[in-house]
Design an enzyme around this catalytic site. Structure first.
Site, PDB file in Angstrom:
ATOM      1  N   ASP A  81     106.449  54.954  35.412  1.00  0.00           N
ATOM      2  CA  ASP A  81     105.470  55.077  34.849  1.00  0.00           C
ATOM      3  C   ASP A  81     106.008  57.085  34.823  1.00  0.00           C
ATOM      4  O   ASP A  81     106.433  57.497  35.226  1.00  0.00           O
ATOM      5  CB  ASP A  81     104.963  55.916  36.736  1.00  0.00           C
ATOM      6  CG  ASP A  81     104.089  56.395  37.169  1.00  0.00           C
ATOM      7  OD1 ASP A  81     102.361  56.140  36.150  1.00  0.00           O
ATOM      8  OD2 ASP A  81     103.798  56.348  38.064  1.00  0.00           O
ATOM      9  N   HIS A  82     104.862  57.338  34.299  1.00  0.00           N
ATOM     10  CA  HIS A  82     105.128  59.759  34.056  1.00  0.00           C
ATOM     11  C   HIS A  82     106.741  59.790  33.458  1.00  0.00           C
ATOM     12  O   HIS A  82     106.900  60.552  33.621  1.00  0.00           O
ATOM     13  CB  HIS A  82     104.718  60.031  35.362  1.00  0.00           C
ATOM     14  CG  HIS A  82     103.675  60.294  35.337  1.00  0.00           C
ATOM     15  ND1 HIS A  82     101.985  60.513  34.548  1.00  0.00           N
ATOM     16  CD2 HIS A  82     102.618  59.302  36.650  1.00  0.00           C
ATOM     17  CE1 HIS A  82     101.738  60.605  34.907  1.00  0.00           C
ATOM     18  NE2 HIS A  82     101.420  59.985  36.187  1.00  0.00           N
ATOM     19  N   HIS A 178      96.346  64.055  40.710  1.00  0.00           N
ATOM     20  CA  HIS A 178      97.193  62.554  41.643  1.00  0.00           C
ATOM     21  C   HIS A 178      97.181  63.437  42.735  1.00  0.00           C
ATOM     22  O   HIS A 178      96.679  64.792  43.721  1.00  0.00           O
ATOM     23  CB  HIS A 178      98.763  63.035  41.808  1.00  0.00           C
ATOM     24  CG  HIS A 178      99.065  62.387  40.105  1.00  0.00           C
ATOM     25  ND1 HIS A 178      99.526  63.262  38.348  1.00  0.00           N
ATOM     26  CD2 HIS A 178      99.012  60.390  39.612  1.00  0.00           C
ATOM     27  CE1 HIS A 178      99.372  62.228  38.000  1.00  0.00           C
ATOM     28  NE2 HIS A 178      99.584  60.481  38.485  1.00  0.00           N
ATOM     29  N   GLY A 209      96.330  58.499  39.882  1.00  0.00           N
ATOM     30  CA  GLY A 209      95.481  59.034  40.379  1.00  0.00           C
ATOM     31  C   GLY A 209      93.987  58.784  41.144  1.00  0.00           C
ATOM     32  O   GLY A 209      92.907  59.151  41.483  1.00  0.00           O
ATOM     33  N   ALA A 210      94.112  57.520  41.622  1.00  0.00           N
ATOM     34  CA  ALA A 210      92.874  55.955  41.778  1.00  0.00           C
ATOM     35  C   ALA A 210      92.789  55.897  43.747  1.00  0.00           C
ATOM     36  O   ALA A 210      91.973  55.161  43.924  1.00  0.00           O
ATOM     37  CB  ALA A 210      92.991  55.358  40.862  1.00  0.00           C
ATOM     38  N   SER A 211      93.579  56.583  43.986  1.00  0.00           N
ATOM     39  CA  SER A 211      93.910  56.183  45.451  1.00  0.00           C
ATOM     40  C   SER A 211      92.450  56.911  46.013  1.00  0.00           C
ATOM     41  O   SER A 211      92.026  57.824  45.723  1.00  0.00           O
ATOM     42  CB  SER A 211      95.113  56.980  46.718  1.00  0.00           C
ATOM     43  OG  SER A 211      96.190  55.851  45.614  1.00  0.00           O
ATOM     44  N   THR A 254      99.726  57.399  46.240  1.00  0.00           N
ATOM     45  CA  THR A 254      99.721  57.753  47.746  1.00  0.00           C
ATOM     46  C   THR A 254      98.321  57.052  48.706  1.00  0.00           C
ATOM     47  O   THR A 254      99.175  57.427  49.315  1.00  0.00           O
ATOM     48  CB  THR A 254      98.050  58.950  47.299  1.00  0.00           C
ATOM     49  OG1 THR A 254      98.546  60.001  46.521  1.00  0.00           O
ATOM     50  CG2 THR A 254      98.266  59.607  48.973  1.00  0.00           C
TER      51      THR A 254
HETATM   52  P1  13P Z   1      97.673  58.808  42.868  1.00  0.00           P
HETATM   53  O1  13P Z   1      98.472  59.729  43.909  1.00  0.00           O
HETATM   54  O2  13P Z   1      95.976  58.201  43.155  1.00  0.00           O
HETATM   55  O3  13P Z   1      97.621  56.953  43.981  1.00  0.00           O
HETATM   56  O4  13P Z   1      97.652  58.190  42.149  1.00  0.00           O
HETATM   57  C1  13P Z   1      98.958  57.673  41.911  1.00  0.00           C
HETATM   58  C2  13P Z   1      99.214  57.676  40.200  1.00  0.00           C
HETATM   59  O5  13P Z   1      98.883  58.124  39.289  1.00  0.00           O
HETATM   60  C3  13P Z   1     100.745  57.493  40.085  1.00  0.00           C
HETATM   61  O6  13P Z   1     101.015  57.601  38.432  1.00  0.00           O
HETATM   62  O1  G3H Z   2     102.276  59.750  39.186  1.00  0.00           O
HETATM   63  C1  G3H Z   2     103.194  59.297  40.231  1.00  0.00           C
HETATM   64  C2  G3H Z   2     103.229  59.816  41.755  1.00  0.00           C
HETATM   65  O2  G3H Z   2     101.905  59.693  42.552  1.00  0.00           O
HETATM   66  C3  G3H Z   2     103.863  60.669  41.575  1.00  0.00           C
HETATM   67  O3  G3H Z   2     104.765  60.475  41.824  1.00  0.00           O
HETATM   68  O4  G3H Z   2     106.739  61.634  43.540  1.00  0.00           O
HETATM   69  O5  G3H Z   2     107.364  59.280  42.249  1.00  0.00           O
HETATM   70  O6  G3H Z   2     106.917  61.550  40.986  1.00  0.00           O
HETATM   71  P1  G3H Z   2     106.223  60.777  42.653  1.00  0.00           P
HETATM   72 ZN    ZN Z   3     100.017  58.900  37.890  1.00  0.00          ZN
END
Ligand code: 13P
Ligand code: G3H
Ligand code: ZN
Length: 305
Positions: A81-82, A178, A209-211, A254
């Site tokens: 992720d990212h 996020h 960012g869907a929490s 989140t």
């Molecule tokens: P949240 O912070 O809304 O849970 O998003 C998480 C996210 O996008 C992880 O890649």
């Molecule tokens: O985008 C993803 C997360 O919410 C941020 O995660 O703190 O592990 O980088 P991280």
């Molecule tokens: Zn993300």
């Protein structure tokens, strides 16, 4: 079994549901996600960020996820992720990840394309799927129209980005961000933009960012001493609408963090004599698991494995 995101997401696209990508950093978060997937009979994406790798170690986390995948009857992918650079992607490919995200969303358009294309060239020969991101996940609530346009995904650019990079999935920016503080006022996503993007892009679309930042979790955490004033997320009906408009992968971190922390606080407050980590982390894992199960039902992936 470990499968690719492409396989999971194309099935979701055909079935008009979404697969959750849940961030893990340790044994407890992985168990929560995996047990939820088994109980819900749901496909699942286990997401690991570069900072989670720094915390848990690439080998340890990869071994845990592979062990889980070998022992459960639901399809699961191991997803970076990212991912921020080619080196991190390379390491994850070598470790056996089945999907990688390269996040060039902060780069100018042409540079984002060049970086993402390079990752596709590395990943596809290994049968690994790639997610790119176009548009930035910044809070857009108080921005002017011009400023919003710079941050949110441009539908025409999205079509060109997918054609020129060959990505298997595209993360889009339609007003989410996020973390736990997504909106000061009323939550608002740009669904018109999502419709236009869908018309231009045929690969699965991803919502970061869907929490939802459930208020009952905020209340529980606050009751036991947390300070989370103003925390607000994406309402569940917005998530349903996004899925109807073509979102097939939904990222959640989140809400799991909040559930975990609220429960740790609760146990420590109610059982001051307790010092066995399993008696503290066990209930926290269960709380995360209940959140994941509820997401799987919301996303429509329950029963699809
Ligand atoms: P949240 O912070 O809304 O849970 O998003 C998480 C996210 O996008 C992880 O890649
Ligand atoms: O985008 C993803 C997360 O919410 C941020 O995660 O703190 O592990 O980088 P991280
Ligand atoms: Zn993300």
């Amino acid at each position: 079994m470990l499968v690719t995101n492409k396989e999971l997401l194309l099935a979701a696209k055909r079935g008009a549901y979404a697969v959750g990508a849940f961030n893990i950093q340790n044994l407890e978060s992985l168990l929560a996600v995996v047990e939820a997937a088994v109980e819900e009979k749901s496909p699942v994406i286990v997401a690991v960020t570069p900072s989670a790798i720094k915390y848990g170690g690439l080998r340890y986390l990869t071994s845990l996820v592979k062990t889980a995948a070998e022992n459960v009857p639901v399809p699961m992918s191991l997803h970076l992720d990212h991912g921020e650079d080619v080196e991190t992607v390379q390491k994850c490919l070598e470790a056996g990840f089945t999907s990688v995200m390269i996040d060039g969303s902060h780069l100018p358009f042409e540079e984002n394309i060049a970086l993402t294309r390079r990752v596709v060239e590395l990943a596809h020969p290994r049968g690994v799927s790639v997610e790119g991101e176009l548009g930035r996940l910044a809070g857009v609530e108080e921005k002017t129209v011009e400023e919003r346009e710079k941050v949110l995904t441009d539908p025409d650019e999205a079509g060109e980005f997918v054609r020129r990079t060959g990505v298997d999935a595209l993360a889009v920016s339609i007003g989410t961000s996020h973390g736990a503080y997504k909106f000061k006022g009323e939550p608002k996503l740009d669904f018109e933009r999502l419709k236009l993007i869908r018309e231009k892009v045929d690969v699965p679309l991803v919502l970061h960012g869907a929490s939802s930042v459930p208020q009952w979790i905020i209340e529980k955490a606050t009751k036991y001493g947390a300070e989370l004033t103003g925390a607000k997320g994406i309402p569940e009906d917005h998530i349903r609408r996004a899925i109807m408009l073509g979102i097939t992968k939904i990222n959640i971190d989140t809400d799991l963090r909040l559930a975990f922390t609220a429960t740790v606080r609760e146990v420590l407050a109610n059982q001051p004599k307790e010092f066995d980590p399993r008696k503290i982390l066990g209930p926290a894992k269960e709380a995360m698991k209940e959140v994941v199960k509820a997401k799987m039902r919301l996303f429509g992936s329950s029963g699809k494995a």
